[in-house]
Design a protein around this motif. Sequence first.
Motif, PDB file in Angstrom:
ATOM      1  N   ARG A  55     -26.066 -39.393  13.948  1.00 11.08           N
ATOM      2  CA  ARG A  55     -24.909 -38.595  13.024  1.00 11.08           C
ATOM      3  C   ARG A  55     -23.998 -39.717  13.019  1.00 11.08           C
ATOM      4  O   ARG A  55     -23.393 -39.605  11.918  1.00 11.08           O
ATOM      5  N   ARG A  72     -22.003 -41.697   9.590  1.00  8.94           N
ATOM      6  CA  ARG A  72     -20.798 -40.908   9.300  1.00  8.94           C
ATOM      7  C   ARG A  72     -19.864 -42.044   9.203  1.00  8.94           C
ATOM      8  O   ARG A  72     -19.043 -42.311   8.416  1.00  8.94           O
ATOM      9  N   GLU A  97     -25.685 -39.177   4.131  1.00  6.93           N
ATOM     10  CA  GLU A  97     -25.319 -38.254   5.206  1.00  6.93           C
ATOM     11  C   GLU A  97     -26.288 -37.081   4.897  1.00  6.93           C
ATOM     12  O   GLU A  97     -26.757 -36.613   6.073  1.00  6.93           O
TER      13      GLU A  97
END
Length: 626
Positions: free
Chosen positions: A246, A250, A276
Amino acid sequence: MRLVADVFAPGGALERALEQAGRVAYEPRPEQAALAAAVERALATGEHLVAEAGTGVGKSLAYLVPALESGLRVVVATATKALQEQLLAQDVPVAAAVVGRAVDVQVLKGRANYLCRRQLQGFQPFLMADGRDARSWEAMEAWLEATETGDRAELPVEPSDALWAEVAVGPDRCSGRRCPFLSACFAEAARERAAGAELVIVNHALYFAHVASGNGVLPEHDAVVFDEAHRLEESAAAWLGGRVSRAALRRLVLDVERACREAQRAYPARQADRVERGGERLLRAVAPPSGRKRLREVPAEAALVLVDALGDLADALAGQGEELDALSRRTLAAAGEVEACLETDAVERVVWAEPDAVAWAPVDVASQLAERLWDDGPTAVLVSATLTTGDDAGFVRRRLGLGHARETVVGSPYDFPAQALLYVPRGMPDPRSDEFTARAADEIVSLLALSEGRALVLTSSYRALDAYRERVRDRVPYDVLVQGEAPRERLLQRFRDEVDSVLLATSTFWQGVDVPGESLSLLVIDKLPFSAPGDPLHEARCEAVERAGGDWFRDYALPTAMLQLRQGFGRLIRGHADRGVVAILDPRLRTRPYGRAFLAALPRCPVAEDPGAVAAFFGGGVAVCA
C-alpha cells in the motif's frame, strides 16, 4: 604462509598495530592465523571460500589484512549496521596500520538512506497529519541545511519511515542522469567516493540489489567478503523476489502528481485513483491483520483490476517527457510484480500476504546465485561463527549453491568448559502444551534470582515475549527491558550500562548482540528455535525438499534450527573473562532423538539439570524471588 608469519605471530605487525592503537594486549590466536591463511589463499587463487570461525577468533582482522595485502579491490558485505560501524571505526584502521599505508575505505548504502534534494524541493511539510512526524520534521530542519552527506544515520532524531520516504532518494524514484540536482546528489557523491576506494563496505541487501540489477549498483570489484554469512539465504530471497505494498502504491501516485505539476502536464487523476482503489481492494481481500499468510490462490479479479489500472496509468504517462516516461516504466514494473504474485502454483516461488503488502520470493536461491554470482562473479569469501551443522558446512553450501567452494573451520579460543554451564531443567512440560509458558516464566524468575539479574532471555515468538513480560516483570527486583519498548541499540546500551538489568527479546536479538562482561551472565532460551510451521518460506522450502526426495525435517528444518540455536548460544561468552550460564528450557533437548544433534552442535561445556548447579556456578544459592 608469509602473511601469517609476519602479521599474526607473536611480535608481528598486528601486535605492534594494536599496541600503537592503545587496544587491549595482543593475544596470539592460532585460530585467527588459520583463518587469515585460508582467506589469503582464496584471494590468491580465486577459489571461493566458506569459513566458520568461532566466537572470539577476530574474524574481521583475519579477512581485512589479507584483503588489503592482496592488492585487489574488495567489497565487504555485512548483515548489520553495528558490524559496519565496527569495521569502519575500529578494525580497518588497525588493518591499515598492519599493512603500513593509508587505506581508502568507503561505506556505501542503498539510495533510500540518502536525502534527495529534488524530493526535498517539492516536499510540503504542512501536509503532514501525524503530530510525531511534524515534531521530527522540526528537529530535522537544521540538519537538512548543514548535512554534507545526506545520510539518514546522521539524523539527530529517528523519523518515521513514511516521513523519510517523502524526502529520500528512494529505490524506485531516482531520475539518474536526468535529475537537475545530479551534481549535488548525496547518493551519487557516495557512489563516486566508493568507485575510487580499494575497500567498500555495504550490507547484504545492497549487494543482492547489485546482483538483481545485473551488477549495476556497486563499483567493479575483484572479491567480496560476506561477513555474517549465515544470513545470506534470507537476504538473497528478499532481493530476488518482489512485493507490492500500500505504501509503495501511494508513493507512486504522489510522485506522479508531483512530476506532473513540475512538468506542467495534466495529472491523470482518474487513472491514479483507480490504482489506489485497486490496491486497497486486493489487500483487503488477502492481507492478514498481522504476521504472514501463504497464498495458495490470489483473487484473480482483484489482482487483474490492479494490473489494468497500473497499465492505464503507465499509458497516460508515456510520451510526456523523460521524468514521466521513467514513472511510466516504474508503473509497468509494479504491474509486473502484481502479475508475479498471481503465479501461486509455480513450484519455484512462494507467494504470501502480510499487513499492507503482497510479496513473493524464490523458494530456492541456490541455482540463481550459482548462475548470477558464484560462477562468473568475483572471488567470494563467506565468514560466520555458525555455518556448520555437524562435521561440515554442506547444508549451507547446498542452500547457497556453493558446492565447489573450499571450506575451513576454526574453533573458538574461549575455554567453554571453564567459562560456561549449560542448564536443561528437569520436569519442564512439552513446549507445545498450554502450561509451558507459565512454567517457563516461573523458571526464568528462579534463574534470575540465582544470577541476580544480568540476563538476556531469548523467546521463540512475540506472543511468548508478551507473556513473559506480564509474568516476569513484577516478580523480580531488576529493571526488565523488553524488545519493542525502545529502539534496539538504545535497549542494548541500557542493558550494558545497568549491570543487573534483564532484557527480554526475540527475532533479531538472537544474532548480532555483543554484550561482553558481567551484564550478560545468564542467557535463557525458552524453546528450540524451529521455524513456525505456517511461515510461508519455511513451508515452501520444506515442500521443495520433499519433492527432491529428501526429508523436510532432517534435511531442512533441523539444520536451520541448529544454526539458529548456535547463534543464540553465541551471545553469552564474548571475551576470555566472561563466565555464564545458558539455560535452555525446552525438554526436547533431552527427550527427543534429535536433541543429541542440538547438543553436539553447541560448544563443549558442562551440562546440568539441577538448579543447585546453577547456584554453585554463580557462587552460592540466593533466595528465589516471589
